[in-house]
Design a protein around this motif. Sequence first.
Motif, mmCIF file in Angstrom:
data_model
loop_
_atom_site.group_PDB
_atom_site.id
_atom_site.type_symbol
_atom_site.label_atom_id
_atom_site.label_comp_id
_atom_site.label_asym_id
_atom_site.label_seq_id
_atom_site.Cartn_x
_atom_site.Cartn_y
_atom_site.Cartn_z
ATOM 1 N N ASP A 128 0.914 -1.020 -0.083
ATOM 2 C CA ASP A 128 -0.044 0.004 0.157
ATOM 3 C C ASP A 128 1.020 1.304 0.157
ATOM 4 N N VAL A 129 2.067 1.297 0.757
ATOM 5 C CA VAL A 129 2.784 2.336 0.908
ATOM 6 C C VAL A 129 3.499 2.577 -0.606
ATOM 7 N N GLY A 130 3.912 1.565 -1.345
ATOM 8 C CA GLY A 130 4.427 1.677 -2.460
ATOM 9 C C GLY A 130 3.530 2.128 -3.526
ATOM 10 N N SER A 131 2.217 1.502 -3.471
ATOM 11 C CA SER A 131 1.406 1.964 -4.456
ATOM 12 C C SER A 131 0.982 3.615 -4.408
ATOM 13 N N PHE A 132 0.899 3.903 -2.985
ATOM 14 C CA PHE A 132 0.643 5.173 -2.654
ATOM 15 C C PHE A 132 1.369 6.281 -3.192
ATOM 16 N N LYS A 161 4.129 5.528 -5.582
ATOM 17 C CA LYS A 161 4.399 5.146 -6.940
ATOM 18 C C LYS A 161 5.812 4.646 -6.805
ATOM 19 N N CYS A 162 6.184 3.347 -5.855
ATOM 20 C CA CYS A 162 7.474 2.844 -5.838
ATOM 21 C C CYS A 162 7.189 1.399 -5.780
ATOM 22 N N HIS A 163 7.692 0.216 -6.441
ATOM 23 C CA HIS A 163 7.740 -1.063 -6.440
ATOM 24 C C HIS A 163 7.753 -1.395 -4.930
ATOM 25 N N PRO A 164 6.967 -2.241 -4.227
ATOM 26 C CA PRO A 164 7.022 -2.670 -2.862
ATOM 27 C C PRO A 164 8.351 -3.250 -2.382
#
Length: 357
Positions: free
Chosen positions: A61-65, A67-70
């Motif tokens: 969720d942090v990555g999506s928020f 825009k970074c691959h998890p």
Amino acid sequence: MKNLKKEFPVTANYTHLNTAGSGLLSETLLDFRQNHDLDYLVYGSVIKDKQDKFISGVRKDVGSFFKCHPSRVALVPSFSIGFNFLLDALPSKTKVLLLQEDYPSINWPVEARDFEICYAAIDEHLEENILQAVEREKPQILCLSLVQYVSGVQIDFEFLKKLKENFPDLIICGDGTQYCGVEEFDFEQSGLDILGASTYKWMNAGYGNGFFLFKEAMQEVLKPKAVGFASIRGLYKEENEHALIGKFEPGHIDTLNMGSLQAAIQLVKKVGYSNITEQINTLKKQALEAFASRGLLDDFVTQRKVHSSIFNIKGDQKLFEKLKAKDIICSQRGNGIRISFHYFNTESDLEQLLKLI
């Protein structure tokens, strides 16, 4: 913008103009935290069996928020802890460019290590000062706050992007603690190589949570020394014992605090980033005009094209105590009084402040 006093109960009793000091506890966050601890109370270590899957969900969720691959999202208790890990991943004698009088949690850890250090001044020519320092000093890494905690000066993101294009070997590390949560940010498309943040301020995620994001190239550049059993636990770490994020997560990750960050992200999505940014920009524009017309701002602030919703207005101890007595929450920083507006603030909050001033 809908009335958010129910979501943020503090705003029903106080005029909270202090997000730059601390964000607020929302009803959404309280619900999550109560349910989390109730599960812990009832199920004990059974919930521990689900920890890795839960943390992987937060990472996603942090990555999506942002825009970074998890696989390149490290979850840390605070920016300071992650930043110290980062600095220990750099060779001694690394040449670091800092901003004069930047936030202590950036400058102090750098100055405490065996690095070569150079500085750029924070004024109306901030971007030009950085460019000249890069050309003159040829640093290997630039570390800076995206928004200055005292003055509210915000770096021009287009400048950082061009700086990276012109100096591709320069590592650019940004502290987003005073920025992340006010508008959408695409990390992959930015000029930053590394973005770290504590999320108790503008994300309203409570204390004990934060993150670091890394561009793909940093996997080969950084050599962190921290390691622990959790460095190889969970998705993206189990299949690669040398994963960069694992070196930033050597110990147990607190599901209560990291789950709070996830809940805070869900609230932002519910309110809508466009609504949040629109409200902040409206208040920022009105405040800048009002403060400038009253001569309350330093000249270099009014001369810049880019500014945040943080302002340091001219005011003494007497004015600060007067505002406190009228239930206006703000902070004393530098030589003035720091005022900061978030999306739960309203035009009437600004009007009340101006009347008292």
